[in-house]
Write an enzyme that holds these catalytic residues in place. Structure first.
Site, PDB file in Angstrom:
ATOM      1  N   LYS A   1     -14.070   1.071  15.840  1.00 19.49           N
ATOM      2  CA  LYS A   1     -12.681   0.407  15.750  1.00 19.49           C
ATOM      3  C   LYS A   1     -11.938   0.488  17.270  1.00 19.49           C
ATOM      4  O   LYS A   1     -11.262  -0.439  17.665  1.00 19.49           O
ATOM      5  CB  LYS A   1     -11.626   0.968  14.781  1.00 19.49           C
ATOM      6  CG  LYS A   1     -10.645   0.058  14.135  1.00 19.49           C
ATOM      7  CD  LYS A   1      -9.923   0.926  13.012  1.00 19.49           C
ATOM      8  CE  LYS A   1     -10.714   0.827  11.771  1.00 19.49           C
ATOM      9  NZ  LYS A   1     -10.167   1.152  10.592  1.00 19.49           N
TER      10      LYS A   1
ATOM     11  N   ASN B   1       0.755  -1.325   0.051  1.00 19.36           N
ATOM     12  CA  ASN B   1       0.192  -0.073   0.117  1.00 19.36           C
ATOM     13  C   ASN B   1       0.797   1.118  -0.162  1.00 19.36           C
ATOM     14  O   ASN B   1       2.073   0.994  -0.192  1.00 19.36           O
ATOM     15  CB  ASN B   1      -1.044   0.141   1.249  1.00 19.36           C
ATOM     16  CG  ASN B   1      -0.038  -0.182   2.569  1.00 19.36           C
ATOM     17  OD1 ASN B   1       0.330   0.820   2.754  1.00 19.36           O
ATOM     18  ND2 ASN B   1      -0.263  -1.150   3.201  1.00 19.36           N
TER      19      ASN B   1
ATOM     20  N   PRO C   1      -3.009 -11.765  10.623  1.00 15.86           N
ATOM     21  CA  PRO C   1      -3.414 -11.387  12.142  1.00 15.86           C
ATOM     22  C   PRO C   1      -3.458  -9.875  12.341  1.00 15.86           C
ATOM     23  O   PRO C   1      -2.989  -9.133  11.491  1.00 15.86           O
ATOM     24  CB  PRO C   1      -2.259 -12.022  13.028  1.00 15.86           C
ATOM     25  CG  PRO C   1      -0.954 -12.148  11.893  1.00 15.86           C
ATOM     26  CD  PRO C   1      -1.703 -12.335  10.711  1.00 15.86           C
ATOM     27  N   ASP C   2      -4.550  -9.660  13.266  1.00 16.75           N
ATOM     28  CA  ASP C   2      -4.503  -8.142  13.521  1.00 16.75           C
ATOM     29  C   ASP C   2      -3.818  -7.838  14.785  1.00 16.75           C
ATOM     30  O   ASP C   2      -3.933  -8.299  15.872  1.00 16.75           O
ATOM     31  CB  ASP C   2      -6.087  -8.029  13.992  1.00 16.75           C
ATOM     32  CG  ASP C   2      -6.360  -6.452  13.996  1.00 16.75           C
ATOM     33  OD1 ASP C   2      -5.626  -5.711  14.459  1.00 16.75           O
ATOM     34  OD2 ASP C   2      -7.333  -5.925  13.243  1.00 16.75           O
ATOM     35  N   ILE C   3      -2.583  -7.095  14.521  1.00 20.37           N
ATOM     36  CA  ILE C   3      -1.689  -7.091  15.328  1.00 20.37           C
ATOM     37  C   ILE C   3      -2.087  -6.188  16.391  1.00 20.37           C
ATOM     38  O   ILE C   3      -1.577  -6.869  17.845  1.00 20.37           O
ATOM     39  CB  ILE C   3      -0.329  -6.371  14.656  1.00 20.37           C
ATOM     40  CG1 ILE C   3       0.072  -7.302  13.557  1.00 20.37           C
ATOM     41  CG2 ILE C   3       0.754  -6.022  15.327  1.00 20.37           C
ATOM     42  CD1 ILE C   3       1.168  -6.656  12.439  1.00 20.37           C
TER      43      ILE C   3
ATOM     44  N   ASP D   1      -4.471  -6.473   5.410  1.00 22.96           N
ATOM     45  CA  ASP D   1      -5.472  -7.183   6.079  1.00 22.96           C
ATOM     46  C   ASP D   1      -5.362  -8.583   5.646  1.00 22.96           C
ATOM     47  O   ASP D   1      -5.790  -9.625   6.311  1.00 22.96           O
ATOM     48  CB  ASP D   1      -6.894  -6.593   6.014  1.00 22.96           C
ATOM     49  CG  ASP D   1      -6.987  -5.319   6.423  1.00 22.96           C
ATOM     50  OD1 ASP D   1      -6.380  -5.174   8.078  1.00 22.96           O
ATOM     51  OD2 ASP D   1      -7.732  -4.511   5.974  1.00 22.96           O
TER      52      ASP D   1
ATOM     53  N   PHE E   1      -4.424   3.823  14.720  1.00 20.64           N
ATOM     54  CA  PHE E   1      -4.696   4.714  13.873  1.00 20.64           C
ATOM     55  C   PHE E   1      -5.782   4.366  12.920  1.00 20.64           C
ATOM     56  O   PHE E   1      -6.012   3.252  12.676  1.00 20.64           O
ATOM     57  CB  PHE E   1      -3.552   5.250  12.985  1.00 20.64           C
ATOM     58  CG  PHE E   1      -2.499   6.043  13.341  1.00 20.64           C
ATOM     59  CD1 PHE E   1      -1.881   5.843  14.414  1.00 20.64           C
ATOM     60  CD2 PHE E   1      -2.469   7.270  12.858  1.00 20.64           C
ATOM     61  CE1 PHE E   1      -0.742   6.752  15.117  1.00 20.64           C
ATOM     62  CE2 PHE E   1      -1.475   8.225  13.507  1.00 20.64           C
ATOM     63  CZ  PHE E   1      -0.631   7.973  14.429  1.00 20.64           C
TER      64      PHE E   1
ATOM     65  N   LYS F   1       8.598 -17.443 -10.233  1.00 21.37           N
ATOM     66  CA  LYS F   1       7.785 -16.552 -10.693  1.00 21.37           C
ATOM     67  C   LYS F   1       6.712 -17.073 -11.542  1.00 21.37           C
ATOM     68  O   LYS F   1       6.767 -18.054 -12.299  1.00 21.37           O
ATOM     69  CB  LYS F   1       8.783 -15.682 -11.505  1.00 21.37           C
ATOM     70  CG  LYS F   1       8.028 -14.487 -12.049  1.00 21.37           C
ATOM     71  CD  LYS F   1       8.961 -13.738 -12.960  1.00 21.37           C
ATOM     72  CE  LYS F   1       8.456 -12.813 -13.662  1.00 21.37           C
ATOM     73  NZ  LYS F   1       9.212 -12.102 -14.723  1.00 21.37           N
TER      74      LYS F   1
ATOM     75  N   LYS G   1     -11.498  -2.944  18.857  1.00 19.93           N
ATOM     76  CA  LYS G   1      -9.984  -3.633  18.924  1.00 19.93           C
ATOM     77  C   LYS G   1      -9.497  -3.255  20.529  1.00 19.93           C
ATOM     78  O   LYS G   1      -8.345  -3.609  20.718  1.00 19.93           O
ATOM     79  CB  LYS G   1      -9.126  -2.805  18.180  1.00 19.93           C
ATOM     80  CG  LYS G   1      -9.631  -3.096  16.502  1.00 19.93           C
ATOM     81  CD  LYS G   1      -8.093  -2.768  15.631  1.00 19.93           C
ATOM     82  CE  LYS G   1      -8.575  -2.941  14.197  1.00 19.93           C
ATOM     83  NZ  LYS G   1      -7.482  -2.975  13.446  1.00 19.93           N
TER      84      LYS G   1
HETATM   85  O1  C5P Z   1      -8.916  -2.454  11.008  1.00 23.26           O
HETATM   86  P1  C5P Z   1      -7.887  -1.105  10.454  1.00 23.26           P
HETATM   87  O2  C5P Z   1      -6.687  -1.974   9.504  1.00 23.26           O
HETATM   88  O3  C5P Z   1      -8.218  -0.092   9.736  1.00 23.26           O
HETATM   89  O4  C5P Z   1      -7.109  -0.852  11.840  1.00 23.26           O
HETATM   90  C1  C5P Z   1      -6.085   0.130  11.739  1.00 23.26           C
HETATM   91  C2  C5P Z   1      -5.135   0.043  13.184  1.00 23.26           C
HETATM   92  O5  C5P Z   1      -4.911  -1.151  13.152  1.00 23.26           O
HETATM   93  C3  C5P Z   1      -3.957   0.793  12.665  1.00 23.26           C
HETATM   94  O6  C5P Z   1      -3.661   1.109  14.114  1.00 23.26           O
HETATM   95  C4  C5P Z   1      -2.991  -0.421  12.324  1.00 23.26           C
HETATM   96  O7  C5P Z   1      -1.554  -0.408  12.462  1.00 23.26           O
HETATM   97  C5  C5P Z   1      -3.566  -1.484  13.066  1.00 23.26           C
HETATM   98  N1  C5P Z   1      -3.591  -2.839  12.514  1.00 23.26           N
HETATM   99  C6  C5P Z   1      -2.827  -3.965  12.832  1.00 23.26           C
HETATM  100  N2  C5P Z   1      -2.944  -5.190  12.158  1.00 23.26           N
HETATM  101  C7  C5P Z   1      -3.788  -5.336  10.919  1.00 23.26           C
HETATM  102  C8  C5P Z   1      -4.438  -4.340  10.766  1.00 23.26           C
HETATM  103  C9  C5P Z   1      -4.589  -3.293  11.033  1.00 23.26           C
HETATM  104  O8  C5P Z   1      -2.235  -3.765  13.758  1.00 23.26           O
HETATM  105  N3  C5P Z   1      -3.476  -6.640  10.599  1.00 23.26           N
END
Ligand code: C5P
Length: 407
Positions: free
Chosen positions: A344, A214, A312-314, A283, A330, A293, A348
């Site tokens: 959010k 991105n 994973p959602d870190i 995501d 953020f 390749k 979260k």
């Molecule tokens: O859900 P979204 O991606 O919009 O959330 C944004 C926030 O979540 C940011 O703080 C981003 O660094 C964190 N994030 C994360 N791991 C992910 C997706 C988002 O830590 N897989």
């Protein structure tokens, strides 16, 4: 004394040594400041070299000692302006009566006075001289003038002097000098705290040469790392690929994929008091990163289908951990910014969220500016358009206020 004065860690201290019998103590001070993690560069005045050799201080600091203002060789290596910019602090030990007088009257006829004049960082002086010289109205007027201009005065001490006199004028003991120096950095809204920041984009491999990513530049995360360092924190910066130089005192961990970022965050989490997720984490990632390749027109197809799996959602995992660091996220949104951000925040389990509009090309991704709303459970504050650096300082202040309320 305390072996972990975190405030000195990775601090860039320009040590100025002037001519006096206490000059030899600069050797011990150099080593001891380095033991605390400080980075030392040294400028000696010509008269200081009569008391201790540049070679001694060069060997201890592992950097060439700077002596001359107008030497083309040394100026091209690291000139006086670069030295002034490099320093977080200029520390003059020992500071002779002559040096105090020259600093007070704004001289710039040798390297040390010139660097002091060119520097925008704090300057601290530790005077050392015979008690009668210290007591003289001229010296007293000079030191008072310097203090009134914001120069930090460390000492002098009272006691027996090298010349046999007793009185005020001794150099502060090394332990006390180190402590006083560390206190100078203790501006610290976040002193003693470890802040972990994720920054930049992640790259999700499709095959050995292609990836999905991105537009995140990393600017906001790196600016926040700098602001946290300036507030006295220890900073672990877990960064995806960016074009930026990491702040010098940050502990940089370079990662590529979201999974990589996740694993590194988890492995350092127990050290973390405050977590700030600034990274634009992908995501999803391709379910299979091909080993070879992918060939064009492989099966004579006009389309290529990739299957994705969730990353994973870190930050959510961090906010769910026990003990939980103060967790800041953020929210980069293109519509309904505040509503999505608040959702959010709750989903979260974040303590704070910074919402910004990335649809506006003037701000957000890749820009040096940002316009945000900062939200927490019971409140919010709208931030006007400002530099990412200025915003970072505000975020640090808001974080530190929230942390204080918690205690
Ligand atoms: O859900 P979204 O991606 O919009 O959330 C944004 C926030 O979540 C940011 O703080 C981003 O660094 C964190 N994030 C994360 N791991 C992910 C997706 C988002 O830590 N897989």
């Amino acid at each position: 004394m305390d072996n972990t004065l975190l405030t000195l860690r990775n601090r860039r201290i320009l040590l100025g040594v002037t001519g006096g019998i206490a000059a030899y103590k600069a050797a011990e001070l150099t080593r001891r400041l380095q033991d605390q993690g400080a980075k030392i560069r040294i400028i000696m005045t010509r008269s200081a070299t009569e008391f201790i050799t540049p070679l001694t201080l060069q060997a201890l600091s592992t950097n060439p000692v700077h002596l001359d203002l107008l030497n083309p060789d040394t100026e091209s290596a690291m000139g006086h302006i670069e030295l002034a910019r490099w320093a977080d602090l200029i520390l003059i030990v020992p500071a002779s009566a002559n040096f105090l007088a020259r600093l007070a009257s704004g001289h710039s006829d040798d390297l040390l006075t010139t660097v002091c004049l060119a520097a925008e960082c704090p300057v601290a002086v530790a005077p050392a001289m015979n008690q009668a010289m210290w007591a003289k109205p001229a010296t007293q007027a000079n030191q008072k003038l310097l203090v009134s201009r914001g120069v930090h005065l460390l000492g002098p001490d009272h006691g027996i002097q090298a010349c046999g006199d007793t009185g005020a004028g001794r150099l502060l003991e090394i332990d006390r000098l180190i402590l006083a120096t560390s206190e100078l950095f203790d501006s610290g809204e976040l002193t003693g705290k470890t802040v972990m920041i994720t920054a930049g984009p992640t790259r999700e491999a499709i095959d050995p040469v292609r990836y999905i990513s991105n537009h995140s530049s990393g600017k906001q995360g790196y600016a926040l790392a700098q602001a946290a360092l300036d507030a006295g924190a220890r900073v672990i910066l877990i960064s995806g690929p960016t074009q930026l130089a990491a702040p010098d005192r940050a502990e940089l961990v370079s990662v590529v994929s979201a999974q990589d970022m996740h694993d590194n965050v988890q492995s350092r989490l127990s050290e973390t008091d405050i977590f700030v997720g600034v990274a634009a984490v992908a995501d999803y990632r391709p379910k299979l990163a091909q080993n070879q390749k992918i060939k064009k027109n492989a099966a004579n197809k006009r389309t290529l289908t990739l299957e994705f799996v969730e990353n994973p959602d870190i930050i959510a995992e961090v906010a769910d951990s026990v003990p939980k660091p103060f967790t800041v996220g953020f929210a980069a949104e293109t519509e309904n910014i505040e509503a999505y951000a608040r959702k959010k925040l709750i989903e979260k389990k974040l303590d704070l969220i910074i919402a910004n509009n990335v649809a506006n090309a003037q701000i957000g991704f890749n820009s040096d500016l940002n316009e945000t709303t900062i939200l927490w459970q019971e409140g919010k504050v709208n931030m006007p358009t400002m530099s990412k650096r200025a915003l970072s300082e505000k975020i640090v202040t808001i974080i530190s206020q929230h942390i204080k309320q918690r205690i």
